[in-house]
Design an enzyme around this catalytic site. Sequence first.
Site, PDB file in Angstrom:
ATOM      1  CG  HIS A 268      36.928  54.670  31.993  1.00  0.00           C
ATOM      2  ND1 HIS A 268      36.387  53.569  31.365  1.00  0.00           N
ATOM      3  CD2 HIS A 268      37.930  55.113  31.187  1.00  0.00           C
ATOM      4  CE1 HIS A 268      37.039  53.347  30.237  1.00  0.00           C
ATOM      5  NE2 HIS A 268      37.978  54.266  30.092  1.00  0.00           N
TER       6      HIS A 268
ATOM      7  CG  HIS B 120      37.899  58.061  27.132  1.00  0.00           C
ATOM      8  ND1 HIS B 120      37.123  57.196  26.387  1.00  0.00           N
ATOM      9  CD2 HIS B 120      38.825  57.290  27.767  1.00  0.00           C
ATOM     10  CE1 HIS B 120      37.567  55.962  26.557  1.00  0.00           C
ATOM     11  NE2 HIS B 120      38.597  55.988  27.382  1.00  0.00           N
ATOM     12  CD  GLU B 121      41.221  57.979  30.860  1.00  0.00           C
ATOM     13  OE1 GLU B 121      40.932  57.173  31.780  1.00  0.00           O
ATOM     14  OE2 GLU B 121      41.703  57.598  29.777  1.00  0.00           O
TER      15      GLU B 121
ATOM     16  CD  GLU C 106      38.870  52.079  27.299  1.00  0.00           C
ATOM     17  OE1 GLU C 106      38.911  53.251  26.883  1.00  0.00           O
ATOM     18  OE2 GLU C 106      39.259  51.745  28.437  1.00  0.00           O
TER      19      GLU C 106
ATOM     20  CG  ASP D 253      35.627  56.261  23.014  1.00  0.00           C
ATOM     21  OD1 ASP D 253      36.439  56.846  23.769  1.00  0.00           O
ATOM     22  OD2 ASP D 253      35.987  55.454  22.129  1.00  0.00           O
TER      23      ASP D 253
END
Length: 414
Positions: free
Chosen positions: A279, A275-276, A357, A361
């Site tokens: 970004h 997930h990070e 976000e 995801d």
Amino acid sequence: MLTYLFLACLVGDLLLRHWLARRQIRHVLAHRDAVPAVFADRIGLHSHQRAADYTVARCQLVMIERIVEAAVLLGLTLLGGLQALDLTLGRLIESELWRQMALVGVVLALLGAVGLAFSAWRTFRLEARFGFNRMTPRLFLSDAIKMLVLTLALGAPLLAAILWIMDSAGTDWAWWAWGLWVGFNLLVLWLYPSFIAPLFNRFVPLDDPELGERIHALAKRCRFNLSGLFVMDGSRRSAHGNAYFTGFGRHRRIVFFDTLLSRLNTDEVEAVLAHELGHFAHRHILRRIIISFVTAGVLLHLLAWLSTQLWFYTGLGVIPQLGRPNDGLALVLFMLALPVLTFWSTPIASLLSRRDEFQADRYAVRQCGPAPLSSALVKLYDDNAATLTPDPIHSAWYDSHPPAPVRIAHLRDG
């Protein structure tokens, strides 16, 4: 007109925050005695009620904090506090640069003292009440002293340079100040992982070969240059868990809180990390940095214009000193008034953040599948006592992350 606008925005800010907080409290308490069906098999009623009580307590404290901050703000501006302070420092200090630095410093110290008092209450009363605090008073004081020294070491030269530029660079000073601000922030980004963060926490290389191998493989798949994996002793201060990226270029590293690794299994840690990485893959971090720099440039040019307008000072309760530079005074007034006048932008920033976000995801799901990330998020909601039933309007205004039911539903639906 500025006086009336400022008062209207301040009162509107307080009333709106209070209304949103009351909505959140009512909504959370109304759903306190029943775990949402989607979480019923993984989160117990006791944990759900604890999260509800924690959310209510935080809302109540924030409401009180905002009222105190508004009172301090009024005292400094329309009630004459800043005017008295400026005149007093003008009599005591001959050097114009030191006088203006002292003015900014005293105001920041006052605001910092208020923030520190609430931080102490939050840490030793609220967080301790719900079993999150692990910080001792000695460590709290040590952190505060280190932060003060760091602020003086980095902030004082920056402030002196900006005030000098405002006084010496003519009508184009905002461009020079903006360039200095960008350079300063890039310097702090470079210094943070190796020099600043170790002042507060201990970092050790990740000692888990299986997890390390999985993470390096994930980073390779995602074309992410990784210089190190570290574990931080977050448990010294709090039971909350987290993970983050730091550094840039070839010096990017991943940092895990030890509390996070103690709760999640290998699949779940990999999913959180994916997930990070999402970004970075979608350049959310770069975009946010660019937006912050552009915003800073716009605000500095706005300040450059406002600092030449007498009504800007008098409308906020201050009469500038004749025959003396008032750059520090303009800087303080701008800093105090800006959050009040721009509170309306909060839901826009929250909306954009939630969009990022969701995108991160989806990226994690493509890398690891939906099950590990969903499982990790539920554990994190439970461990951090995050409410599963936030008020929709409060969430839309404030929340940088999607509310728990919506986020899990998106993961399940793909």
